[in-house]
Design a protein around this motif. Structure first.
Motif, PDB file in Angstrom:
ATOM      1  N   LEU A  53       0.808  -1.223   0.000  1.00  0.00           N
ATOM      2  CA  LEU A  53       0.000   0.000   0.000  1.00  0.00           C
ATOM      3  C   LEU A  53       0.842   1.274   0.000  1.00  0.00           C
ATOM      4  N   GLY A  54       2.164   1.126   0.071  1.00  0.00           N
ATOM      5  CA  GLY A  54       3.043   2.281   0.030  1.00  0.00           C
ATOM      6  C   GLY A  54       2.992   3.157   1.272  1.00  0.00           C
ATOM      7  N   VAL A  55       2.840   2.536   2.453  1.00  0.00           N
ATOM      8  CA  VAL A  55       2.797   3.282   3.712  1.00  0.00           C
ATOM      9  C   VAL A  55       3.771   2.647   4.688  1.00  0.00           C
ATOM     10  N   SER A  56       3.911   3.256   5.875  1.00  0.00           N
ATOM     11  CA  SER A  56       4.816   2.739   6.900  1.00  0.00           C
ATOM     12  C   SER A  56       4.152   1.622   7.700  1.00  0.00           C
ATOM     13  N   ALA A 107     -10.363  -6.481   0.172  1.00  0.00           N
ATOM     14  CA  ALA A 107     -10.405  -5.728  -1.088  1.00  0.00           C
ATOM     15  C   ALA A 107      -9.902  -4.300  -0.949  1.00  0.00           C
ATOM     16  N   ALA A 108      -9.416  -3.911   0.230  1.00  0.00           N
ATOM     17  CA  ALA A 108      -9.041  -2.514   0.481  1.00  0.00           C
ATOM     18  C   ALA A 108      -7.995  -2.014  -0.508  1.00  0.00           C
ATOM     19  N   PRO A 109      -8.297  -0.923  -1.260  1.00  0.00           N
ATOM     20  CA  PRO A 109      -7.330  -0.401  -2.233  1.00  0.00           C
ATOM     21  C   PRO A 109      -6.264   0.493  -1.602  1.00  0.00           C
ATOM     22  N   VAL A 110      -6.601   1.113  -0.448  1.00  0.00           N
ATOM     23  CA  VAL A 110      -5.672   2.003   0.243  1.00  0.00           C
ATOM     24  C   VAL A 110      -5.725   1.706   1.733  1.00  0.00           C
ATOM     25  N   ALA A 111      -4.737   2.217   2.452  1.00  0.00           N
ATOM     26  CA  ALA A 111      -4.636   1.925   3.877  1.00  0.00           C
ATOM     27  C   ALA A 111      -5.845   2.434   4.648  1.00  0.00           C
ATOM     28  N   PHE A 112      -6.401   3.573   4.250  1.00  0.00           N
ATOM     29  CA  PHE A 112      -7.533   4.151   4.977  1.00  0.00           C
ATOM     30  C   PHE A 112      -8.731   3.207   4.972  1.00  0.00           C
ATOM     31  N   VAL A 113      -8.985   2.558   3.838  1.00  0.00           N
ATOM     32  CA  VAL A 113     -10.113   1.633   3.741  1.00  0.00           C
ATOM     33  C   VAL A 113      -9.876   0.420   4.636  1.00  0.00           C
ATOM     34  N   ARG A 177      -3.699 -10.040   0.744  1.00  0.00           N
ATOM     35  CA  ARG A 177      -5.150 -10.056   0.545  1.00  0.00           C
ATOM     36  C   ARG A 177      -5.720 -11.472   0.657  1.00  0.00           C
ATOM     37  N   ALA A 178      -4.920 -12.454   0.295  1.00  0.00           N
ATOM     38  CA  ALA A 178      -5.351 -13.840   0.442  1.00  0.00           C
ATOM     39  C   ALA A 178      -5.561 -14.189   1.915  1.00  0.00           C
TER      40      ALA A 178
END
Length: 398
Positions: A53-56, A107-113, A177-178
Motif C-alpha cells: 500500500l506504500g505506507v509505513s 479488497a481494500a485499495p488504500v490503507a484508509f479503507v 489479501r489472500a
C-alpha cells in the motif's frame, strides 16, 4: 430449598452426564478462533501490507489500533444489552458485521479503507466476545467454570496456530489479501453455523444497565486495572515483534508465523495445567500468573536477538498469558453472575482500549529505542497488573 430439592440437586451434581462440557462450548471456541484470527493477523504480515500500500508499518498497525478502538466502544455501549437481548442473538448479529468487514479488508485499495474496515470488525468483536464469555460461564457445569472458560480460550490457540501462522505463510507465497480472504471465509462459515444452530437464549427482563454501572460491583475496578495493564503490555509488544524479526533480524515473513505458532502452542499447553490452577487460591493464582508473564518480558528485554531464544520465550509467553487470561475471566464472571454480560462488556472495553493504546503508545518507543525498550515497558505494566490483582477482593470458586 426443601429437602427434596436439595436431594435432587445432589443427585444431579453427582451424575457424570451433568458434568460434561456442553457441545455449545466448542461452537463458542470456534467463534473465538475466527475473531482471534482477525485481531492478531495484521502484525505478522504488516511489512508486506505496508510495502503493497506504500505506507509505513506503524500506519498499517493503526488498523489494529482502529480494531481495538471499535471493539472497546462497542463493548462499552452495546455489550450491556447482551443480558436483555440474548447472547446468542447478539453473536449472530455481530458475525454478520464481522463477515462484511473482513470482505472489505481483503479488497481494500488504500490503507484508509483497511483501517476503516478493521474499525467495523472491532465493533462486531466488541459485542461478540462478551457474549461468548458470558455464555461460556452460564452453560458451564457446576464446579467446572475454569475448565469451560479454558476450552473457549483455546479458540485463541486455534487462531494462532491454524490462522495467524498459516496467514504469514500465505502472505509470503501469495499476497496479504489472500490472508484476509481466508479469514473472511472462516467468518462466513461461522456465521452460517450460528444462524442454523437453533440455540435459544435466556434473556433478562431487567432494562440494560448504564455503560459504566458494573463498575460499582465490588472487585471490578482493580481487576479491570489489572486487565488494562496486562493487555496493553501484550499488544504493545506483539504489534512490533513481527517487524523486529523482519527488519532487525532479517528474517522472512514466514518466520513471524513460526513465532506465532510456538506462542499458540504454549497458549494451548496451559490447558494441561487446569489441575494446578485449582490448587492455588483465587487471590494468589492471578498475581502469580501475571508474575510469570512479567518474567517472560524481562527475559525478552535481555535476550541477544537470537531466533531460537525468541521461539523459546514465545512458548513461555503463550503459556503464562493463557493462565493469566483464564484466571482473570473466572474471577470477573464470579463477581456477580446475574450481570456477567455487563461485566464482560467492561472487560472487553478495557482489553481493546489496550489494543488501541498498545500499538500507538509503544510505536514511538519502538522507533526510537528498539524492541528491548518495549519489553522493559511491558515489565513495568505487569507490575501494575500484579499489584491490582492482589488488591482485588478474592471470590470463592463455585
Amino acid at each position: 430449598m426443601s429437602d427434596v430439592n436439595q436431594a435432587s440437586q445432589t443427585l444431579l451434581d453427582s451424575n457424570p452426564a451433568s458434568q460434561r462440557i456442553p457441545p455449545s462450548v466448542f461452537l463458542l471456541t470456534g467463534a473465538v478462533a475466527v475473531i482471534g484470527s482477525n485481531s492478531l493477523v495484521l502484525s505478522p504480515i504488516a511489512p508486506e501490507v505496508a510495502q503493497s500500500l506504500g505506507v509505513s508499518v506503524p500506519m498499517v498497525m493503526s488498523g489494529t489500533a482502529a480494531f481495538g478502538l471499535g471493539t472497546a466502544a462497542s463493548a462499552l455501549f452495546l455489550a450491556r444489552h447482551i443480558d436483555r437481548i440474548g447472547a446468542w442473538r447478539m453473536l449472530r448479529i455481530a458475525f454478520m458485521l464481522l463477515t462484511a468487514s473482513l470482505l472489505v479488508s481483503a479488497a481494500a485499495p488504500v490503507a484508509f479503507v483497511l483501517v476503516a474496515a478493521q474499525l467495523g470488525a472491532g465493533v462486531a468483536a466488541g459485542v461478540a466476545l462478551p457474549a461468548i464469555y458470558a455464555s461460556a460461564a452460564a452453560i458451564a457445569p457446576p464446579g467446572r467454570e475454569s475448565k469451560t472458560v479454558g476450552i473457549v480460550l483455546t479458540g485463541w490457540t486455534l487462531s494462532l496456530v491454524a490462522g495467524v501462522s498459516i496467514s504469514a505463510v500465505l502472505a509470503d507465497w501469495l499476497d496479504w489479501r489472500a490472508v484476509y480472504g481466508a479469514v473472511f471465509l472462516l467468518a462466513a462459515g461461522a456465521f452460517a453455523v450460528l444462524v442454523f444452530n437453533g440455540h435459544r437464549d435466556k434473556v433478562s427482563t431487567e432494562p440494560a444497565a448504564l455503560p459504566l454501572a458494573a463498575l460499582t460491583i465490588v472487585g471490578v475496578r482493580p481487576l479491570l486495572l489489572a486487565c488494562g495493564a496486562f493487555m496493553t503490555a501484550f499488544y504493545g509488544v506483539y504489534a512490533y515483534l513481527g517487524d523486529h524479526l523482519h527488519s532487525v533480524l532479517g528474517l522472512p515473513i514466514s518466520a513471524n508465523g513460526l513465532v506465532t505458532l510456538v506462542y499458540g502452542l504454549g497458549f494451548g499447553a496451559a490447558a494441561f495445567l487446569d489441575s494446578l490452577e485449582k490448587r492455588v487460591s483465587p487471590r494468589l493464582g492471578l498475581p502469580a500468573a501475571f508474575l510469570a508473564v512479567a518474567l517472560v518480558y524481562l527475559l525478552m528485554a535481555m535476550e541477544n536477538g537470537t531466533y531460537g531464544a525468541i521461539l523459546a520465550l514465545a512458548f513461555l509467553w503463550g503459556l503464562a498469558n493463557h493462565l493469566g487470561l483464564n484466571l482473570l475471566i473466572v474471577r470477573l464472571t464470579a463477581l456477580e453472575p446475574g450481570r456477567r454480560g455487563a461485566i464482560m462488556g467492561l472487560n472487553s472495553a478495557v482489553t481493546y482500549l489496550a489494543v488501541f493504546a498498545g500499538p500507538l503508545g509503544f510505536g514511538w518507543l519502538y522507533t526510537t529505542a528498539g524492541f528491548g525498550a518495549l519489553a522493559g515497558l511491558a515489565v513495568v505494566l505487569m507490575v501494575v497488573a500484579i499489584l491490582a490483582a492482589y488488591a482485588a477482593p478474592s471470590t470463592p470458586r463455585n
